[in-house]
Design a protein around this motif. Structure first.
Motif, PDB file in Angstrom:
ATOM      1  N   ASN A 136       0.811  -1.210   0.000  1.00 29.86           N
ATOM      2  CA  ASN A 136       0.000   0.000   0.000  1.00 29.86           C
ATOM      3  C   ASN A 136       0.849   1.267   0.000  1.00 29.86           C
ATOM      4  O   ASN A 136       0.358   2.351   0.335  1.00 29.86           O
ATOM      5  N   LEU A 137       2.121   1.116  -0.378  1.00 24.96           N
ATOM      6  CA  LEU A 137       3.014   2.266  -0.487  1.00 24.96           C
ATOM      7  C   LEU A 137       3.810   2.138  -1.782  1.00 24.96           C
ATOM      8  O   LEU A 137       4.475   1.124  -2.009  1.00 24.96           O
ATOM      9  N   LEU A 138       3.725   3.152  -2.618  1.00 27.05           N
ATOM     10  CA  LEU A 138       4.450   3.165  -3.883  1.00 27.05           C
ATOM     11  C   LEU A 138       5.644   4.107  -3.798  1.00 27.05           C
ATOM     12  O   LEU A 138       5.526   5.228  -3.281  1.00 27.05           O
ATOM     13  N   TYR A 139       6.780   3.625  -4.297  1.00 22.78           N
ATOM     14  CA  TYR A 139       7.998   4.432  -4.383  1.00 22.78           C
ATOM     15  C   TYR A 139       8.242   4.834  -5.828  1.00 22.78           C
ATOM     16  O   TYR A 139       7.870   4.110  -6.757  1.00 22.78           O
ATOM     17  N   ARG A 140       8.913   5.954  -6.009  1.00 27.53           N
ATOM     18  CA  ARG A 140       9.292   6.378  -7.349  1.00 27.53           C
ATOM     19  C   ARG A 140      10.141   5.317  -8.028  1.00 27.53           C
ATOM     20  O   ARG A 140      10.939   4.643  -7.395  1.00 27.53           O
ATOM     21  N   ASN A 141       9.981   5.218  -9.334  1.00 22.85           N
ATOM     22  CA  ASN A 141      10.809   4.298 -10.113  1.00 22.85           C
ATOM     23  C   ASN A 141      12.231   4.821 -10.307  1.00 22.85           C
ATOM     24  O   ASN A 141      13.134   4.061 -10.623  1.00 22.85           O
ATOM     25  N   ARG A 142      12.421   6.103 -10.109  1.00 30.29           N
ATOM     26  CA  ARG A 142      13.732   6.710 -10.322  1.00 30.29           C
ATOM     27  C   ARG A 142      14.331   7.137  -8.975  1.00 30.29           C
ATOM     28  O   ARG A 142      13.636   7.224  -7.970  1.00 30.29           O
ATOM     29  N   GLU A 143      15.617   7.404  -8.992  1.00 32.06           N
ATOM     30  CA  GLU A 143      16.290   7.896  -7.798  1.00 32.06           C
ATOM     31  C   GLU A 143      16.104   9.413  -7.672  1.00 32.06           C
ATOM     32  O   GLU A 143      16.082  10.116  -8.685  1.00 32.06           O
ATOM     33  N   PRO A 144      15.975   9.942  -6.453  1.00 33.10           N
ATOM     34  CA  PRO A 144      15.950   9.185  -5.202  1.00 33.10           C
ATOM     35  C   PRO A 144      14.627   8.446  -5.025  1.00 33.10           C
ATOM     36  O   PRO A 144      13.570   8.991  -5.330  1.00 33.10           O
ATOM     37  N   ALA A 145      14.712   7.202  -4.581  1.00 32.23           N
ATOM     38  CA  ALA A 145      13.532   6.350  -4.446  1.00 32.23           C
ATOM     39  C   ALA A 145      12.790   6.720  -3.162  1.00 32.23           C
ATOM     40  O   ALA A 145      13.046   6.162  -2.094  1.00 32.23           O
ATOM     41  N   GLU A 146      11.885   7.666  -3.272  1.00 31.54           N
ATOM     42  CA  GLU A 146      11.102   8.129  -2.133  1.00 31.54           C
ATOM     43  C   GLU A 146       9.632   7.773  -2.345  1.00 31.54           C
ATOM     44  O   GLU A 146       9.189   7.581  -3.485  1.00 31.54           O
ATOM     45  N   PRO A 147       8.856   7.678  -1.253  1.00 32.70           N
ATOM     46  CA  PRO A 147       7.427   7.364  -1.410  1.00 32.70           C
ATOM     47  C   PRO A 147       6.713   8.402  -2.259  1.00 32.70           C
ATOM     48  O   PRO A 147       6.893   9.610  -2.071  1.00 32.70           O
ATOM     49  N   VAL A 148       5.921   7.918  -3.187  1.00 34.16           N
ATOM     50  CA  VAL A 148       5.169   8.808  -4.060  1.00 34.16           C
ATOM     51  C   VAL A 148       3.665   8.691  -3.824  1.00 34.16           C
ATOM     52  O   VAL A 148       2.913   9.610  -4.170  1.00 34.16           O
ATOM     53  N   ALA A 149       3.204   7.590  -3.194  1.00 39.83           N
ATOM     54  CA  ALA A 149       1.765   7.445  -2.969  1.00 39.83           C
ATOM     55  C   ALA A 149       1.478   6.418  -1.879  1.00 39.83           C
ATOM     56  O   ALA A 149       1.970   5.290  -1.946  1.00 39.83           O
ATOM     57  N   ILE A 150       0.687   6.817  -0.899  1.00 37.30           N
ATOM     58  CA  ILE A 150       0.087   5.894   0.067  1.00 37.30           C
ATOM     59  C   ILE A 150      -1.307   5.594  -0.444  1.00 37.30           C
ATOM     60  O   ILE A 150      -2.101   6.518  -0.677  1.00 37.30           O
ATOM     61  N   VAL A 151      -1.620   4.333  -0.658  1.00 39.41           N
ATOM     62  CA  VAL A 151      -2.894   3.963  -1.281  1.00 39.41           C
ATOM     63  C   VAL A 151      -3.711   3.070  -0.350  1.00 39.41           C
ATOM     64  O   VAL A 151      -3.254   2.671   0.724  1.00 39.41           O
ATOM     65  N   ASP A 152      -4.932   2.767  -0.799  1.00 42.62           N
ATOM     66  CA  ASP A 152      -5.845   1.846  -0.101  1.00 42.62           C
ATOM     67  C   ASP A 152      -6.125   2.276   1.332  1.00 42.62           C
ATOM     68  O   ASP A 152      -5.601   1.703   2.296  1.00 42.62           O
ATOM     69  N   TRP A 153      -7.015   3.245   1.465  1.00 48.42           N
ATOM     70  CA  TRP A 153      -7.409   3.768   2.773  1.00 48.42           C
ATOM     71  C   TRP A 153      -8.707   3.134   3.261  1.00 48.42           C
ATOM     72  O   TRP A 153      -9.425   3.706   4.077  1.00 48.42           O
ATOM     73  N   ASP A 154      -9.014   1.935   2.786  1.00 48.58           N
ATOM     74  CA  ASP A 154     -10.286   1.284   3.115  1.00 48.58           C
ATOM     75  C   ASP A 154     -10.479   1.041   4.609  1.00 48.58           C
ATOM     76  O   ASP A 154     -11.606   0.954   5.085  1.00 48.58           O
TER      77      ASP A 154
END
Length: 349
Positions: free
Chosen positions: A226-244
């Motif tokens: 439920n946490l997406l990181y960028r595909n490129r560097e710096p690899a930082e979180p880009v989205a917290i998903v699924d707030w169900d």
């Protein structure tokens, strides 16, 4: 365009037009679970994530709309979230053919478990979760921001060991009644018998009733998927998903549960060095004290000691999707119990 499994073409066309997203070109399943299904949708206006909420509760649309309002506010205060689009009526939930749907921007990114994170990234992960807890309290409980429907109300009673003993007996009986057993069945029986003995030795450590942990609004399901990181560097979180599972729950327990998933190694041990970095940052960001964290560690350890949800899925529901997770998760309970002080200190010191 061919419809996707579980999503008739007429439903898809209705949804895309209702959200003003152009005309559909392709729609491919990308996620499936008990709470929702997800589709990668391409239209004449771009790429989107179409989410099908499977909760059939009549109150589901209002609850999902509430979750969407919360993510919009979190985005306004700078957290990495992906609020949904609004349809032509200004709503974020579209009910079509009895199903609840939401349309989100497509986010390019990938999931990372704790093994892929450096200590510095582990520290930033803890700080992010702490900030999520703080900001949730601000955007939901501020003026005009009612708590909303269908939310939790803090700590549930701790697991009753007598009920756990009964469940172990039931699961053992189901395994032994199988006409043909495989290696998973053998491992499951071994772990059930092992856990029964472990629980007998530690039953007196059940968290006492009446001790109210610090509760607050939490994501409810914070883990690597439920946490997406960028595909490129710096690899930082880009989205917290699924707030169900957004709800009021003991906040430090979410931090401990998340760490026990992110930093679980394949052999059933935890990376305590990374947990120390993660937990220190979480405590600083959330303002959580050592006593709060220690109590959360104890409650989550007890929860794990009494929990067999993966085996219930396999033997009651005949659902084997969680089978690959079981070996490490079952081994963790034994390892955690043997090293209880070290695990507690990693979260608290």
């Amino acid at each position: 365009m061919q419809s996707s499994p579980h999503l008739p073409g007429t439903t898809l066309t209705t949804l895309v037009r209702r959200f003003g997203a152009g005309e559909p070109l392709s729609c491919e399943p990308v996620a499936q679970g008990l709470l929702n299904r997800g589709y990668r949708l391409s239209t004449t206006r771009g790429r989107f994530f179409l989410k099908h909420h499977l909760d059939g509760d009549p109150g589901a649309p209002a609850r999902i709309e509430h979750q969407h309002r919360v993510t919009e506010r979190l985005g306004d205060v700078g957290l990495p979230v992906v609020p949904p689009f609004r349809d032509t009526a200004g709503r974020t939930v579209a009910v079509v053919a009895g199903g609840c749907y939401a349309l989100h921007p497509w986010v390019d990114g990938r999931h990372r478990d704790g093994g892929e994170l450096s200590r510095a990234q582990s520290r930033r992960l803890g700080a992010l979760l702490g900030l999520v807890h703080v900001r949730l309290g601000q955007v939901i409980t501020g003026p005009g921001h009612a708590a909303g429907p269908g939310t939790g109300h803090g700590a549930e009673p701790s697991a009753d060991p007598e009920a756990t003993f009964a469940l172990i007996g039931e699961l053992l009986a189901r395994i032994r009644a199988r006409p043909r057993r495989d290696c998973f069945d053998e491992l499951a029986e071994h772990r059930l018998r092992e856990r029964r003995a472990l629980l007998r030795r530690h039953a007196h450590r059940r968290p006492p009733a009446g001790a109210e942990p610090v509760a607050g609004w939490v994501h409810g399901d914070f883990h690597p998927l439920n946490l997406l990181y960028r595909n490129r560097e710096p690899a930082e979180p880009v989205a917290i998903v699924d707030w169900d599972r957004l709800a009021v729950q003991p906040r430090a327990e979410e931090a401990v549960r998340a760490a026990a998933i992110f930093f679980l190694r394949p052999d059933g041990t935890l990376d305590l060095a990374k947990i120390r970095a993660y937990a220190a940052a979480y405590r600083a960001a959330a303002g959580a004290g050592a006593d709060e964290m220690a109590a959360a560690v104890h409650r989550v350890w007890w929860e794990r000691l009494n929990d067999f949800w993966m085996l219930r899925w396999r033997y009651r529901l005949r659902d084997r999707r969680t089978d690959p997770q079981f070996p490490a998760a079952a081994a963790l309970v034994v390892w955690w119990t043997d090293r209880y002080p070290s695990v507690r200190d990693a979260f608290c010191l």
